[in-house]
Design a protein around this motif. Structure first.
Motif, short mmCIF file in Angstrom:
data_model
loop_
_atom_site.label_atom_id
_atom_site.label_comp_id
_atom_site.label_asym_id
_atom_site.label_seq_id
_atom_site.Cartn_x
_atom_site.Cartn_y
_atom_site.Cartn_z
N LEU A 9 0.85 -1.21 0.00
CA LEU A 9 0.00 0.00 0.00
C LEU A 9 0.87 1.24 0.00
N GLU A 10 1.90 1.20 0.85
CA GLU A 10 2.80 2.35 0.97
C GLU A 10 3.49 2.63 -0.37
N ALA A 11 3.93 1.54 -1.05
CA ALA A 11 4.62 1.72 -2.33
C ALA A 11 3.69 2.33 -3.37
N ALA A 12 2.37 2.08 -3.21
CA ALA A 12 1.40 2.62 -4.16
C ALA A 12 1.03 4.06 -3.82
N GLY A 13 1.53 4.58 -2.70
CA GLY A 13 1.19 5.95 -2.27
C GLY A 13 0.51 5.87 -0.92
N ALA A 14 1.07 6.53 0.07
CA ALA A 14 0.53 6.43 1.44
C ALA A 14 -0.92 6.89 1.48
N PRO A 15 -1.79 6.23 2.28
CA PRO A 15 -3.20 6.62 2.38
C PRO A 15 -3.35 8.06 2.87
N VAL A 16 -4.41 8.71 2.41
CA VAL A 16 -4.66 10.12 2.74
C VAL A 16 -4.69 10.39 4.26
N PRO A 17 -5.37 9.55 5.08
CA PRO A 17 -5.36 9.85 6.53
C PRO A 17 -3.94 9.87 7.10
N VAL A 18 -3.04 9.11 6.51
CA VAL A 18 -1.65 9.09 6.97
C VAL A 18 -0.94 10.37 6.56
N THR A 19 -1.05 10.72 5.29
CA THR A 19 -0.31 11.90 4.81
C THR A 19 -0.84 13.18 5.47
N GLU A 20 -2.16 13.23 5.69
CA GLU A 20 -2.72 14.43 6.33
C GLU A 20 -2.18 14.59 7.75
N LEU A 21 -2.14 13.49 8.47
CA LEU A 21 -1.64 13.55 9.85
C LEU A 21 -0.12 13.82 9.87
N GLN A 22 0.58 13.26 8.90
CA GLN A 22 2.03 13.53 8.81
C GLN A 22 2.27 15.03 8.64
N GLU A 23 1.47 15.67 7.78
CA GLU A 23 1.67 17.11 7.53
C GLU A 23 1.38 17.93 8.80
N LYS A 24 0.35 17.52 9.53
CA LYS A 24 0.02 18.24 10.77
C LYS A 24 1.13 18.06 11.80
N LEU A 25 1.67 16.85 11.88
CA LEU A 25 2.76 16.59 12.83
C LEU A 25 4.01 17.36 12.44
N ASP A 26 4.24 17.44 11.16
CA ASP A 26 5.43 18.14 10.67
C ASP A 26 5.40 19.61 11.09
N ALA A 27 4.18 20.17 11.17
CA ALA A 27 4.04 21.60 11.51
C ALA A 27 3.90 21.82 13.02
N ALA A 28 3.77 20.73 13.81
CA ALA A 28 3.49 20.86 15.24
C ALA A 28 4.77 20.99 16.06
N ASP A 29 4.60 21.47 17.31
CA ASP A 29 5.74 21.60 18.23
C ASP A 29 5.87 20.37 19.13
N GLY A 30 4.79 19.61 19.27
CA GLY A 30 4.82 18.46 20.18
C GLY A 30 3.70 17.49 19.88
N LEU A 31 3.79 16.33 20.52
CA LEU A 31 2.80 15.27 20.33
C LEU A 31 2.39 14.74 21.70
N LEU A 32 1.08 14.61 21.91
CA LEU A 32 0.56 14.02 23.14
C LEU A 32 -0.18 12.75 22.78
N LEU A 33 0.32 11.62 23.28
CA LEU A 33 -0.34 10.33 23.06
C LEU A 33 -1.12 9.96 24.31
N VAL A 34 -2.37 9.57 24.12
CA VAL A 34 -3.19 9.11 25.24
C VAL A 34 -3.51 7.65 24.94
N SER A 35 -2.78 6.79 25.63
CA SER A 35 -2.75 5.38 25.24
C SER A 35 -3.51 4.47 26.18
N PRO A 36 -4.44 3.68 25.64
CA PRO A 36 -4.98 2.57 26.43
C PRO A 36 -3.91 1.50 26.61
#
Ligand SMILES: Cc1cc2nc3c(=O)[nH]c(=O)nc-3n(C[C@H](O)[C@H](O)[C@H](O)COP(=O)(O)O)c2cc1C
Length: 187
Positions: free
Chosen positions: A49-76
């Protein structure tokens, strides 16, 4: 002003971890915005799938992370470790086209979590540490927040009813936001 992307590792509507993230965003200090994003829609990782082009939900989140200062994970916690859907999402985000080195390297990351058991995701939080190391992130280790016995702390609509937890979360968010701001200044 810092921007922190907040992700819950649970997809279900009644998620305690999503509810905890919502409160974390609410109590964040004024000089910090927690943008609540979602891992919903991210498929199981598949290199074809990745070789065919990363899925849109992945690329959208990647772009947001790239512009962010930090990440907060709330993990079960599932079976004393990281839930597969959450690890799968991070694996995708660390893949191309942007790639983990660009997005995650030196990114400040905070981790909290909630579970019905007394130990409140302590095992899952420990299991995340090698992931942060592998991605060369900057984990916030100054304070911990393990929310145990969570079923008595939120109501049926997932409103927080435990004022002591609200205070603990407010304190934790203030410390984490200060950590993110300090790391951002250092570049
Ligand atoms: C497959 C599975 C394994 C679980 N294993 C653990 C565990 O090891 N420790 C724990 O505290 N809770 C465990 N739980 C309970 C979860 O913590 C609980 O369902 C929690 O509410 C999930 O988070 P959420 O409310 O954000 O969806 C498990 C739940 C599932 C479905």
């Amino acid at each position: 002003m810092s921007t922190i992307i907040g992700l819950s590792g649970s997809l279900r509507k009644g998620s305690y971890n999503a509810a905890l993230l919502a409160v974390a965003a609410e109590v964040a200090p004024d000089d910090c915005t927690v943008a609540v994003e979602s891992i919903a829609g991210i498929p199981l990782y598949d290199a074809d799938l990745e070789a065919a082009g990363a899925p849109v939900p992945v690329t959208e989140l990647q772009e947001k992370l790239d512009a962010a200062d930090g990440l907060l994970l709330v993990s079960p916690e599932y079976n004393q470790s990281i839930p597969g859907v959450f690890k799968n999402a991070i694996d995708w985000l660390s893949s191309f086209p942007l790639g983990g080195d660009k997005i995650f390297r030196d990114l400040p990351v905070g981790l909290i979590g909630a579970s019905p058991s007394w130990s409140g995701t302590i095992n899952a939080q420990t299991a995340w540490l090698p992931v942060f190391r592998g991605l060369a992130m900057k984990p916030f280790l100054g304070e911990t927040l393990y929310v145990g016995e969570v079923r008595g702390k939120f109501d049926e609509d997932r409103n927080l009813t435990d004022s002591a937890l609200r205070d603990r979360l407010t304190h934790w968010m203030a410390k984490f936001a200060a950590f993110v701001a300090a790391e951002t200044k250092q570049g």
